[in-house]
Design a protein around this motif. Structure first.
Motif, PDB file in Angstrom:
ATOM      1  N   ASP A 143       0.810  -1.257  -0.015  1.00 31.73           N
ATOM      2  CA  ASP A 143      -0.118   0.094  -0.210  1.00 31.73           C
ATOM      3  C   ASP A 143       0.833   1.368  -0.132  1.00 31.73           C
ATOM      4  OD1 ASP A 143      -2.414   1.253   0.445  1.00 31.73           O
ATOM      5  OD2 ASP A 143      -1.555   1.905   2.338  1.00 31.73           O
ATOM      6  N   ALA A 144       1.904   1.243   0.851  1.00 35.53           N
ATOM      7  CA  ALA A 144       2.646   2.456   0.770  1.00 35.53           C
ATOM      8  C   ALA A 144       3.516   2.752  -0.518  1.00 35.53           C
ATOM      9  CB  ALA A 144       3.931   2.258   2.011  1.00 35.53           C
ATOM     10  N   CYS A 157      15.461  10.757   6.843  1.00 34.10           N
ATOM     11  CA  CYS A 157      14.304  11.154   5.842  1.00 34.10           C
ATOM     12  C   CYS A 157      14.967  12.675   5.510  1.00 34.10           C
ATOM     13  CB  CYS A 157      13.006  11.013   6.307  1.00 34.10           C
ATOM     14  SG  CYS A 157      12.558   9.504   6.513  1.00 34.10           S
ATOM     15  N   LYS A 203       1.022   3.975  -3.103  1.00 34.82           N
ATOM     16  CA  LYS A 203       0.868   5.566  -2.861  1.00 34.82           C
ATOM     17  C   LYS A 203       2.139   6.534  -3.270  1.00 34.82           C
ATOM     18  CE  LYS A 203      -2.230   4.988   1.066  1.00 34.82           C
ATOM     19  NZ  LYS A 203      -2.328   5.040   2.567  1.00 34.82           N
ATOM     20  N   ASP A 204       3.289   5.803  -3.064  1.00 38.48           N
ATOM     21  CA  ASP A 204       4.281   6.896  -3.481  1.00 38.48           C
ATOM     22  C   ASP A 204       4.538   6.783  -5.014  1.00 38.48           C
ATOM     23  OD1 ASP A 204       5.336   7.489  -1.102  1.00 38.48           O
ATOM     24  OD2 ASP A 204       6.376   5.336  -0.639  1.00 38.48           O
ATOM     25  N   THR A 210       9.841   8.713  -1.772  1.00 36.29           N
ATOM     26  CA  THR A 210       9.047   7.473  -1.354  1.00 36.29           C
ATOM     27  C   THR A 210       8.543   7.998   0.109  1.00 36.29           C
ATOM     28  OG1 THR A 210      11.023   6.237  -0.708  1.00 36.29           O
ATOM     29  CG2 THR A 210       9.961   5.707  -2.719  1.00 36.29           C
ATOM     30  N   PRO A 211       7.795   8.963   0.512  1.00 37.27           N
ATOM     31  CA  PRO A 211       7.585   9.245   1.612  1.00 37.27           C
ATOM     32  C   PRO A 211       6.664   8.194   2.536  1.00 37.27           C
ATOM     33  CG  PRO A 211       6.226  10.743   0.136  1.00 37.27           C
ATOM     34  CD  PRO A 211       7.284   9.825  -0.483  1.00 37.27           C
ATOM     35  N   HIS A 212       5.644   7.806   1.836  1.00 37.51           N
ATOM     36  CA  HIS A 212       4.895   6.733   2.471  1.00 37.51           C
ATOM     37  C   HIS A 212       5.731   5.662   2.994  1.00 37.51           C
ATOM     38  CE1 HIS A 212       2.067   9.198   0.256  1.00 37.51           C
ATOM     39  NE2 HIS A 212       1.044   9.140   1.421  1.00 37.51           N
ATOM     40  N   THR A 213       6.575   4.971   2.194  1.00 38.90           N
ATOM     41  CA  THR A 213       7.303   3.820   2.347  1.00 38.90           C
ATOM     42  C   THR A 213       8.277   4.245   3.499  1.00 38.90           C
ATOM     43  OG1 THR A 213       7.107   3.303   0.045  1.00 38.90           O
ATOM     44  CG2 THR A 213       8.974   2.226   1.526  1.00 38.90           C
ATOM     45  N   ASN A 214       8.827   5.382   3.495  1.00 35.08           N
ATOM     46  CA  ASN A 214       9.906   5.817   4.626  1.00 35.08           C
ATOM     47  C   ASN A 214       9.091   5.857   5.964  1.00 35.08           C
ATOM     48  OD1 ASN A 214      11.368   6.337   2.156  1.00 35.08           O
ATOM     49  ND2 ASN A 214      11.509   8.565   2.432  1.00 35.08           N
ATOM     50  N   VAL A 215       7.935   6.545   5.985  1.00 32.26           N
ATOM     51  CA  VAL A 215       7.384   6.635   7.345  1.00 32.26           C
ATOM     52  C   VAL A 215       7.119   5.238   7.840  1.00 32.26           C
ATOM     53  CG1 VAL A 215       5.302   7.283   8.547  1.00 32.26           C
ATOM     54  CG2 VAL A 215       6.538   8.821   6.885  1.00 32.26           C
ATOM     55  N   LEU A 216       6.549   4.284   6.944  1.00 37.80           N
ATOM     56  CA  LEU A 216       6.311   3.105   7.568  1.00 37.80           C
ATOM     57  C   LEU A 216       7.513   2.317   7.811  1.00 37.80           C
ATOM     58  CD1 LEU A 216       4.358   0.447   7.557  1.00 37.80           C
ATOM     59  CD2 LEU A 216       4.833  -0.005   5.337  1.00 37.80           C
TER      60      LEU A 216
END
Length: 471
Positions: free
Chosen positions: A52-53, A174, A56-57, A150-156
């Protein structure tokens, strides 16, 4: 602490990791296995979250591109490291010459310390976890700078890493370009970078200020040579997944193809048939991954526009030839290309595939050798002599024969570039050694004959040694 987003926090975390490593400079086998097991659990227990992450990215990323390119490849690497770690950690016995007997020699593999890893956006998990796996297997701590794309992947990833590891052992960093520059300037014990050749030069320059050893995994234009005697449909079946996975946004994707000139039309049609079986359309197809952002899409569009203006034939392999709003593109063949075109000068990193006709294979080899050395080279041929001729007369970081790209996820094969495509290797035992210092150890016991060689010189023993060993 979950993710590091400031230069102050970067510097502080680095010092904390240095102190943590100093308190445990040689983690035990059991500790390393525990770390690798935690890495594996992060991947297996959170597959859907990663899918999912990353989708989104990218705007949309095929779930299977993520499973194959990031999760499966990373899990395989961890499993291999777990299986082989005990053997990797054993000192290597070395031969000691008769002149220095009695003595023993060995190489002890000692963790380097704090490792910096700079991961790109195209396979953000695999290209972070790959080097992290071997860095932890070798007993190091690690800081990973993730791509700002890849902000969503990074946060996860930062959240999951923080749940399983102290930031003193593994930390996620990040931020934009200024954070990447700051990261490259840290006095790591080893710096590992995956990305473009241009940025790689900047990373190496920054690392040189602190004499930090570097591993650079870069890119370039990876060529393919098709033998005139191979069935064209078979050749396409061996190449097409390596080119279409992640919509061609892969550093080892086939970049251009040399094909016998009388078979270019047949090759184009074979690609079209195979591609349409895989992707009947692109725009409404969940198997088709987007180009990651507008700037990358514009770059690829510019390559097409430039090539068309300079005489190339542009052949999209599906009727829905592209949509700027979705950033989905079909694989597109280019024929009648030349070196004046940007598409033949730059790494494509997308779903474009130039085909060049050749009369004799020597033309292809001369062309390839006139360019910067590529990260990968692909040979489609069942003729052993043809294969060997190309292997011995070209340079590339790695080679696949009758396959494309999948040498990268075979864990016992070293992966790395040469020349403009990089330096150093990782994966498997080579990765373990990259992140270790092979410390040479010469060991003598109670008996030593070394004093026989002490001054004053000119004794008979000196004359005998010189006579026996200087010849």
């Amino acid at each position: 602490m979950i993710e590091i987003t400031s230069q102050e926090a970067l510097a502080e975390t680095f010092l904390q990791q240095k102190a943590h490593f100093a308190s445990n400079t040689y983690p035990s086998y059991q500790d390393r296995i525990s770390d690798l097991t935690k890495l594996k659990a992060i991947l297996i227990d959170n597959q859907e979250a990663f899918i999912d992450a990353m989708s989104k990215d990218f705007g949309h990323r095929s779930a299977d591109d993520t499973r194959l390119g990031d999760i499966l490849s990373s899990v395989m690497g961890i499993n291999y490291a777990i299986k082989k770690l005990k053997g990797w950690m054993k000192p290597e016995k070395k031969h000691i010459g008769i002149l220095f007997q009695p003595a023993k020699g060995k190489v002890v593999f000692q963790p380097k310390g704090v490792v910096g890893i700079i991961a790109p956006w195209n396979y953000p998990v695999f290209l972070a976890f790959g080097p992290l796996t071997t860095a932890l297997a070798a007993g190091n701590t690690a800081m990973i700078k993730m791509s700002e794309f890849t902000p969503h992947t990074n946060v996860l990833l930062a959240d999951l890493i923080a749940k399983h590891f102290s930031h003193k052992q593994v930390a996620i960093v990040c931020g934009e370009a200024e954070m990447a520059a700051a990261f490259s300037s840290v006095a790591f014990d080893h710096l590992f970078f995956t990305g473009s050749t241009g940025v790689g030069k900047l990373v190496m320059k920054a690392a040189a200020e602190n004499l930090v050893p570097v591993t650079l995994e870069l890119g370039g234009k990876s060529p393919t040579i098709i033998d005139e005697n191979i069935d064209i449909k078979v050749a396409v079946s061996r190449l097409i997944l390596g080119k279409t996975l992640n919509s061609g946004q892969t550093c080892v994707a086939p970049d251009y193809i040399f094909c016998p000139e009388n078979k270019v039309a047949e090759l184009t049609q074979a690609f079209k048939d195979a591609y349409q079986n895989m992707y009947p359309n692109t725009q409404d197809n969940t198997d088709c991954t987007c180009i990651i952002n507008k700037s990358q899409k514009a770059r690829i569009d510019d390559l097409l526009t430039d090539a068309k203006a300079k005489g190339a034939n542009i052949i999209p392999l599906t009727a829905d030839s592209g949509d700027n709003s979705s950033r989905k593109m079909p694989l597109t063949i280019l024929t009648n290309v030349n070196d004046d075109m940007s598409v033949m000068q730059q790494e494509i990193f997308g779903p474009l595939l130039p085909i060049i006709g050749y009369k004799k294979v020597e033309e292809a080899i001369t062309y390839i050798n006139s360019k910067p050395r590529p990260l990968a080279l692909y040979i489609c041929s069942f003729n052993k002599a043809f294969q060997q001729y190309i292997l011995l007369n070209t340079h590339a970081g790695g080679v696949c024969i009758n396959d494309a790209a999948f040498h990268v996820i075979n864990d016992d094969l070293p992966f790395g570039g040469i020349g403009a495509s990089g330096m150093g290797q990782y994966h498997g035992s080579e990765g373990f050694k990259t992140f270790s210092h092979g410390k040479a150890v010469l060991s003598r016991g109670r008996i030593s004959l070394g004093a026989l060689l002490f001054p004053p010189f000119g004794k008979k023993i000196h004359q005998l040694v010189y006579k026996l060993f200087i010849r």
